[in-house]
Motif scaffolding. Structure first.
Motif, PDB file in Angstrom:
ATOM      1  N   TYR A 272       2.190 -11.356 -19.691  1.00  0.00           N
ATOM      2  CA  TYR A 272       1.010 -11.705 -20.363  1.00  0.00           C
ATOM      3  C   TYR A 272       0.902 -11.276 -21.999  1.00  0.00           C
ATOM      4  O   TYR A 272       0.867  -9.945 -21.977  1.00  0.00           O
ATOM      5  N   LEU A 273       1.230 -12.060 -22.672  1.00  0.00           N
ATOM      6  CA  LEU A 273       1.266 -11.981 -24.130  1.00  0.00           C
ATOM      7  C   LEU A 273      -0.083 -11.718 -24.761  1.00  0.00           C
ATOM      8  O   LEU A 273      -0.296 -11.055 -25.782  1.00  0.00           O
ATOM      9  N   SER A 274      -1.312 -12.209 -24.047  1.00  0.00           N
ATOM     10  CA  SER A 274      -2.485 -11.928 -24.662  1.00  0.00           C
ATOM     11  C   SER A 274      -3.241 -11.096 -23.750  1.00  0.00           C
ATOM     12  O   SER A 274      -3.070 -11.024 -22.339  1.00  0.00           O
ATOM     13  N   ASP A 275      -4.401 -10.457 -24.022  1.00  0.00           N
ATOM     14  CA  ASP A 275      -5.255  -9.521 -23.282  1.00  0.00           C
ATOM     15  C   ASP A 275      -6.401 -10.405 -22.677  1.00  0.00           C
ATOM     16  O   ASP A 275      -7.114 -11.009 -23.727  1.00  0.00           O
ATOM     17  N   PRO A 276      -6.345 -10.601 -21.486  1.00  0.00           N
ATOM     18  CA  PRO A 276      -7.450 -11.856 -20.965  1.00  0.00           C
ATOM     19  C   PRO A 276      -8.946 -11.255 -21.266  1.00  0.00           C
ATOM     20  O   PRO A 276      -9.921 -11.714 -21.287  1.00  0.00           O
TER      21      PRO A 276
ATOM     22  N   ALA B 129     -10.110 -15.761 -25.416  1.00  0.00           N
ATOM     23  CA  ALA B 129     -10.755 -16.757 -24.850  1.00  0.00           C
ATOM     24  C   ALA B 129      -9.705 -17.639 -23.986  1.00  0.00           C
ATOM     25  O   ALA B 129      -8.629 -17.431 -24.395  1.00  0.00           O
ATOM     26  N   PRO B 130      -9.995 -18.129 -22.712  1.00  0.00           N
ATOM     27  CA  PRO B 130      -9.252 -18.756 -21.704  1.00  0.00           C
ATOM     28  C   PRO B 130      -8.182 -19.629 -22.436  1.00  0.00           C
ATOM     29  O   PRO B 130      -6.949 -19.690 -22.067  1.00  0.00           O
ATOM     30  N   GLU B 131      -8.808 -20.505 -23.164  1.00  0.00           N
ATOM     31  CA  GLU B 131      -8.194 -21.540 -23.720  1.00  0.00           C
ATOM     32  C   GLU B 131      -7.007 -20.850 -24.783  1.00  0.00           C
ATOM     33  O   GLU B 131      -6.067 -21.754 -25.163  1.00  0.00           O
TER      34      GLU B 131
ATOM     35  N   HIS C  68       3.275 -20.815 -21.049  1.00  0.00           N
ATOM     36  CA  HIS C  68       1.720 -21.474 -20.874  1.00  0.00           C
ATOM     37  C   HIS C  68       0.764 -21.116 -21.800  1.00  0.00           C
ATOM     38  O   HIS C  68       0.415 -20.041 -21.839  1.00  0.00           O
ATOM     39  N   LEU C  69       0.052 -22.408 -22.185  1.00  0.00           N
ATOM     40  CA  LEU C  69      -0.993 -22.067 -23.206  1.00  0.00           C
ATOM     41  C   LEU C  69      -2.434 -22.528 -22.656  1.00  0.00           C
ATOM     42  O   LEU C  69      -2.617 -23.494 -22.017  1.00  0.00           O
ATOM     43  N   GLY C  70      -3.271 -21.314 -22.316  1.00  0.00           N
ATOM     44  CA  GLY C  70      -4.398 -21.782 -21.866  1.00  0.00           C
ATOM     45  C   GLY C  70      -4.749 -20.993 -20.728  1.00  0.00           C
ATOM     46  O   GLY C  70      -4.198 -19.963 -20.352  1.00  0.00           O
TER      47      GLY C  70
END
Length: 209
Positions: free
Chosen positions: A186-190, A194-196, A152-154
């Motif tokens: 979670y591959l990104s650190d929120p 950026a959310p997008e 999922h992207l975003g």
């Protein structure tokens, strides 16, 4: 000695497509985990992570001479007594298990030793993790098997229609039903993304309906 990196060793499990659901067989894995309930944006979830990560890094450094590993992306299982709580946004009813994957030969005795070390290091310090939460970090052995997953992207809030399509269309078309809690990686650190631009693996264990 080569450092174990789960994202490289099990590349297919961490690189699903973003435009369709991929069916994969997920082998049994071992995680350090901590469970809780409530809004993931609230203090309870953050406090749980504040206990989970020190134990994970303690295990990593303890194993470094004989079998170092890269601390994995954060993962979480999500469920509720009433599944409608996710559709209605009743976050207080959400239950979760935050998880960090560790080598399969990690055992309870090693984790207990690490827990004692972490507690000793934090004794007398201000702002450290809650000792009760550190005590709540345990090893979890998870065998999900047959799963559907996609990237999922975003923003997290945009996952709802993607999951609704999975539940209402994709799974019935394949003759499948739920075989375990919803799983996110979670591959990104929120905190830094950026959310997008967030990248999240959505995974659902399934079985024949």
């Amino acid at each position: 000695m080569t450092k174990l990196d789960f994202r490289k060793a099990d590349k297919a499990l961490y690189t699903p497509p973003s435009d369709q659901w991929q069916r994969v067989d997920v082998p049994a894995m071992v995680y350090l985990s901590i469970t809780g309930q409530g809004d993931p944006n609230g203090p309870g979830f953050a406090a749980a992570l504040g206990a989970l990560y020190p134990v994970a890094y303690g295990l990593k450094f303890a194993r470094k001479p004989d079998g170092d590993f890269t601390v994995s992306p954060l993962a979480a299982l999500w469920w509720a007594d009433d599944p409608a709580a996710f559709a209605t946004g009743e976050r207080a009813a959400w239950r979760w298990r935050a998880m960090l994957r560790v080598p399969g030969d990690a055992d309870d005795a090693a984790v207990e030793d690490i827990r004692k070390t972490v507690l000793a290091k934090q004794a007398g310090k201000t702002g450290g993790a809650d000792p009760a939460l550190i005590a709540a970090v345990t090893l979890t052995r998870l065998a999900e098997g047959d799963c559907l997953q996609r990237l999922h992207l975003g923003p997290f809030a945009d996952e709802a229609p993607v999951l609704a399509d999975l539940h209402d269309n994709v799974m019935p078309r394949l003759g499948l039903t739920f075989a375990g809690p919803h799983h996110e990686i979670y591959l990104s650190d929120p905190r830094r993304t950026a959310p997008e631009k967030l990248r999240t693996i959505l995974r659902q264990p399934v079985k024949p309906a």
